[in-house]
Design a protein around this motif. Structure first.
Motif, PDB file in Angstrom:
ATOM      1  N   TYR A  62       0.858  -1.180   0.000  1.00 27.85           N
ATOM      2  CA  TYR A  62       0.000   0.000   0.000  1.00 27.85           C
ATOM      3  C   TYR A  62       0.895   1.232   0.000  1.00 27.85           C
ATOM      4  CZ  TYR A  62      -3.202   3.548   1.892  1.00 27.85           C
ATOM      5  OH  TYR A  62      -3.939   4.691   2.095  1.00 27.85           O
ATOM      6  N   ASP A  63       0.688   2.143  -0.982  1.00 29.28           N
ATOM      7  CA  ASP A  63       1.571   3.299  -1.099  1.00 29.28           C
ATOM      8  C   ASP A  63       1.036   4.545  -0.417  1.00 29.28           C
ATOM      9  OD1 ASP A  63      -0.424   4.206  -2.793  1.00 29.28           O
ATOM     10  OD2 ASP A  63       0.758   4.045  -4.627  1.00 29.28           O
ATOM     11  N   GLY A  64      -0.172   4.491   0.122  1.00 25.81           N
ATOM     12  CA  GLY A  64      -0.720   5.625   0.858  1.00 25.81           C
ATOM     13  C   GLY A  64      -1.295   6.721  -0.001  1.00 25.81           C
ATOM     14  N   ALA A  65      -1.321   6.548  -1.321  1.00 22.41           N
ATOM     15  CA  ALA A  65      -1.797   7.614  -2.206  1.00 22.41           C
ATOM     16  C   ALA A  65      -3.308   7.779  -2.168  1.00 22.41           C
ATOM     17  CB  ALA A  65      -1.338   7.341  -3.638  1.00 22.41           C
ATOM     18  N   THR A  66      -4.027   6.714  -1.851  1.00 22.81           N
ATOM     19  CA  THR A  66      -5.496   6.725  -1.805  1.00 22.81           C
ATOM     20  C   THR A  66      -5.951   6.244  -0.441  1.00 22.81           C
ATOM     21  OG1 THR A  66      -5.566   6.196  -4.168  1.00 22.81           O
ATOM     22  CG2 THR A  66      -7.597   5.858  -2.935  1.00 22.81           C
ATOM     23  N   ASP A  67      -7.036   6.814   0.063  1.00 20.41           N
ATOM     24  CA  ASP A  67      -7.606   6.325   1.318  1.00 20.41           C
ATOM     25  C   ASP A  67      -7.727   4.805   1.270  1.00 20.41           C
ATOM     26  OD1 ASP A  67      -9.381   6.753   3.855  1.00 20.41           O
ATOM     27  OD2 ASP A  67     -10.578   5.505   2.505  1.00 20.41           O
ATOM     28  N   TYR A  68      -7.297   4.138   2.331  1.00 22.96           N
ATOM     29  CA  TYR A  68      -7.169   2.681   2.303  1.00 22.96           C
ATOM     30  C   TYR A  68      -8.506   1.977   2.097  1.00 22.96           C
ATOM     31  CZ  TYR A  68      -5.303  -1.926   3.383  1.00 22.96           C
ATOM     32  OH  TYR A  68      -4.925  -3.246   3.298  1.00 22.96           O
ATOM     33  N   GLN A  69      -9.538   2.423   2.778  1.00 20.19           N
ATOM     34  CA  GLN A  69     -10.842   1.794   2.598  1.00 20.19           C
ATOM     35  C   GLN A  69     -11.375   2.049   1.193  1.00 20.19           C
ATOM     36  OE1 GLN A  69     -14.747   3.339   4.008  1.00 20.19           O
ATOM     37  NE2 GLN A  69     -14.544   1.776   5.609  1.00 20.19           N
ATOM     38  N   LYS A  70     -11.183   3.259   0.685  1.00 18.34           N
ATOM     39  CA  LYS A  70     -11.638   3.586  -0.665  1.00 18.34           C
ATOM     40  C   LYS A  70     -10.941   2.706  -1.697  1.00 18.34           C
ATOM     41  CE  LYS A  70     -11.915   7.393  -3.991  1.00 18.34           C
ATOM     42  NZ  LYS A  70     -11.625   8.854  -4.209  1.00 18.34           N
ATOM     43  N   LEU A  71      -9.621   2.563  -1.586  1.00 24.74           N
ATOM     44  CA  LEU A  71      -8.874   1.716  -2.511  1.00 24.74           C
ATOM     45  C   LEU A  71      -9.350   0.275  -2.425  1.00 24.74           C
ATOM     46  CD1 LEU A  71      -6.577   1.183  -4.518  1.00 24.74           C
ATOM     47  CD2 LEU A  71      -5.018   1.013  -2.559  1.00 24.74           C
ATOM     48  N   SER A  72      -9.546  -0.217  -1.218  1.00 24.58           N
ATOM     49  CA  SER A  72     -10.009  -1.598  -1.031  1.00 24.58           C
ATOM     50  C   SER A  72     -11.377  -1.794  -1.670  1.00 24.58           C
ATOM     51  CB  SER A  72     -10.055  -1.940   0.456  1.00 24.58           C
ATOM     52  OG  SER A  72      -8.775  -1.819   1.046  1.00 24.58           O
ATOM     53  N   ALA A  73     -12.254  -0.806  -1.530  1.00 23.50           N
ATOM     54  CA  ALA A  73     -13.587  -0.894  -2.140  1.00 23.50           C
ATOM     55  C   ALA A  73     -13.498  -0.862  -3.658  1.00 23.50           C
ATOM     56  CB  ALA A  73     -14.474   0.240  -1.633  1.00 23.50           C
ATOM     57  N   GLN A  74     -12.584  -0.063  -4.191  1.00 26.21           N
ATOM     58  CA  GLN A  74     -12.413  -0.013  -5.644  1.00 26.21           C
ATOM     59  C   GLN A  74     -11.915  -1.353  -6.182  1.00 26.21           C
ATOM     60  OE1 GLN A  74      -9.757   3.352  -5.868  1.00 26.21           O
ATOM     61  NE2 GLN A  74     -11.424   4.807  -6.244  1.00 26.21           N
ATOM     62  N   ILE A  75     -10.989  -1.974  -5.465  1.00 29.74           N
ATOM     63  CA  ILE A  75     -10.499  -3.293  -5.874  1.00 29.74           C
ATOM     64  C   ILE A  75     -11.636  -4.305  -5.826  1.00 29.74           C
ATOM     65  CG2 ILE A  75      -8.945  -5.197  -5.273  1.00 29.74           C
ATOM     66  CD1 ILE A  75      -7.029  -3.025  -4.156  1.00 29.74           C
ATOM     67  N   ALA A  76     -12.389  -4.301  -4.727  1.00 36.24           N
ATOM     68  CA  ALA A  76     -13.505  -5.245  -4.598  1.00 36.24           C
ATOM     69  C   ALA A  76     -14.519  -5.038  -5.720  1.00 36.24           C
ATOM     70  CB  ALA A  76     -14.170  -5.069  -3.238  1.00 36.24           C
ATOM     71  N   ALA A  77     -14.826  -3.792  -6.028  1.00 34.06           N
ATOM     72  CA  ALA A  77     -15.812  -3.500  -7.076  1.00 34.06           C
ATOM     73  C   ALA A  77     -15.372  -4.034  -8.432  1.00 34.06           C
ATOM     74  CB  ALA A  77     -16.058  -2.001  -7.158  1.00 34.06           C
ATOM     75  N   SER A  78     -14.061  -4.130  -8.656  1.00 31.42           N
ATOM     76  CA  SER A  78     -13.569  -4.610  -9.944  1.00 31.42           C
ATOM     77  C   SER A  78     -13.882  -6.082 -10.178  1.00 31.42           C
ATOM     78  CB  SER A  78     -12.054  -4.384 -10.048  1.00 31.42           C
ATOM     79  OG  SER A  78     -11.321  -5.321  -9.272  1.00 31.42           O
ATOM     80  N   PHE A  79     -14.244  -6.795  -9.127  1.00 30.93           N
ATOM     81  CA  PHE A  79     -14.598  -8.211  -9.248  1.00 30.93           C
ATOM     82  C   PHE A  79     -16.102  -8.418  -9.462  1.00 30.93           C
ATOM     83  CE2 PHE A  79     -10.559  -8.454  -6.946  1.00 30.93           C
ATOM     84  CZ  PHE A  79      -9.920  -9.494  -7.606  1.00 30.93           C
ATOM     85  N   ILE A  80     -16.877  -7.364  -9.441  1.00 29.67           N
ATOM     86  CA  ILE A  80     -18.333  -7.485  -9.511  1.00 29.67           C
ATOM     87  C   ILE A  80     -18.814  -7.117 -10.905  1.00 29.67           C
ATOM     88  CG2 ILE A  80     -20.531  -6.733  -8.541  1.00 29.67           C
ATOM     89  CD1 ILE A  80     -19.067  -6.069  -5.951  1.00 29.67           C
ATOM     90  N   ASP A  81     -19.349  -8.093 -11.616  1.00 27.67           N
ATOM     91  CA  ASP A  81     -19.928  -7.815 -12.929  1.00 27.67           C
ATOM     92  C   ASP A  81     -21.383  -8.260 -13.035  1.00 27.67           C
ATOM     93  OD1 ASP A  81     -19.657 -10.544 -13.017  1.00 27.67           O
ATOM     94  OD2 ASP A  81     -18.195 -10.578 -14.657  1.00 27.67           O
ATOM     95  N   ARG A  82     -21.937  -8.741 -11.917  1.00 31.09           N
ATOM     96  CA  ARG A  82     -23.348  -9.124 -11.847  1.00 31.09           C
ATOM     97  C   ARG A  82     -23.694  -9.235 -10.370  1.00 31.09           C
ATOM     98  NH1 ARG A  82     -23.315 -15.639 -13.015  1.00 31.09           N
ATOM     99  NH2 ARG A  82     -21.090 -15.987 -12.635  1.00 31.09           N
ATOM    100  N   PRO A  83     -24.962  -9.238 -10.012  1.00 31.59           N
ATOM    101  CA  PRO A  83     -25.319  -9.350  -8.593  1.00 31.59           C
ATOM    102  C   PRO A  83     -24.736 -10.611  -7.974  1.00 31.59           C
ATOM    103  CG  PRO A  83     -27.207  -8.651  -9.870  1.00 31.59           C
ATOM    104  CD  PRO A  83     -26.138  -9.015 -10.871  1.00 31.59           C
ATOM    105  N   LEU A  84     -24.184 -10.458  -6.781  1.00 33.25           N
ATOM    106  CA  LEU A  84     -23.531 -11.591  -6.133  1.00 33.25           C
ATOM    107  C   LEU A  84     -23.750 -11.568  -4.631  1.00 33.25           C
ATOM    108  CD1 LEU A  84     -21.071  -9.882  -4.873  1.00 33.25           C
ATOM    109  CD2 LEU A  84     -19.756 -10.644  -6.844  1.00 33.25           C
TER     110      LEU A  84
END
Length: 266
Positions: A62-84
């Motif tokens: 983690y490089d600290g450039a983005t809020d940690y929870q926000k970055l984690s949520a963005q990564i998680a969202a990248s795995f979602i392409d349909r309701p799960l």
């Protein structure tokens, strides 16, 4: 076991099972995606994807450039392409909740295991006790006493095993990662993602299961109560004898409760 760039972050993930229902699981701080293996094995209806949070497991630092929870949520969202079916534990549960509030239409069911959204309990006696504990932790961290800070953190939020009995490589990894607790702690205490905004939780119409351990820190029970009171379709379960790390210590009970929640959205 793939590895690639997700939300600009080198990310490792693995997939458990091959059931008809897609699911995503988000692990707690100081853990990794492998924590979900025994739970996934007990849920044959799922094809469960789990990734390592930044700075954890085999993901990049983690490089600290983005809020940690926000970055984690963005990564998680990248795995979602349909309701799960979305599952999260501890900090991972705060990420899952942030996703569910932002995009409730993407969630089939939501299982939250002890979300550490501490600000939900602000103003209570439990919040006051928590902030006192956190002050001790951050004093050690700020003084560069990383092992002592890690010992303090694990004593409250670990699996109940005495620090000195943990394998040396496990202790070393936790000490190396302890700064990530501070990175995540800002969001847990201040809610920059506005998870608790007026009308936010109320928009989650998927079945939600909140799971907590009977022996967990008292503030957990206040967080559970505060969040559950605002959800339209929610169940609350407490696992006897379990503490904060119940997916690791009580996987069969946790898997059984997740299965109950899955059945509510066939």
């Amino acid at each position: 076991m793939p590895k690639g760039i997700r939300a600009g972050q080198p990310t490792f993930w693995q997939v458990f099972g091959s059931g008809p229902r897609p699911a995503l699981a988000i692990h707690p701080s100081l853990a990794h995606s492998g924590i979900w293996a025994p739970i996934a094995a007990a849920l044959p209806d799922l094809t469960l994807t789990a990734f390592d949070l930044p700075g954890h497991g085999q993901s990049g630092p983690y490089d600290g450039a983005t809020d940690y929870q926000k970055l984690s949520a963005q990564i998680a969202a990248s795995f979602i392409d349909r309701p799960l079916d979305l599952i999260g534990h501890s900090f991972g549960a705060t990420v899952a909740l942030r996703l569910a509030v932002a995009a409730p239409e993407a969630i089939r069911t939501l299982t939250l295991i002890e979300p550490v959204l501490f600000v939900a309990a602000k103003g209570t006696d439990e919040w006051a006790a928590y902030t006192a504990d956190e002050a001790r932790f951050y004093a050690l961290l700020d003084a560069g006493q990383h092992e002592a800070a890690t010992r303090e953190f694990v004593s409250r939020w670990g699996a109940g095993q005495p620090w000195d009995t943990l394998p040396a490589p496990v202790r070393a990894t936790m000490i190396r990662q302890i700064q990530l607790i501070a990175a995540a702690g800002h969001a847990n205490a201040t809610d920059p993602g506005q998870i608790l905004r007026d009308g936010g939780l109320e928009m989650i119409d998927a079945p939600v299961m909140l799971i907590e351990g009977a022996k967990s820190p008292p503030i957990i029970h206040m967080i559970t109560k505060a969040i559950a009171a605002r959800l339209p379709d929610v169940g609350v379960a407490r696992v006897p004898g379990a503490g904060h790390m119940l997916p690791a210590t009580h996987p069969a009970q946790v898997a059984g409760l997740i299965a109950v929640n899955l059945e509510r959205a066939q």
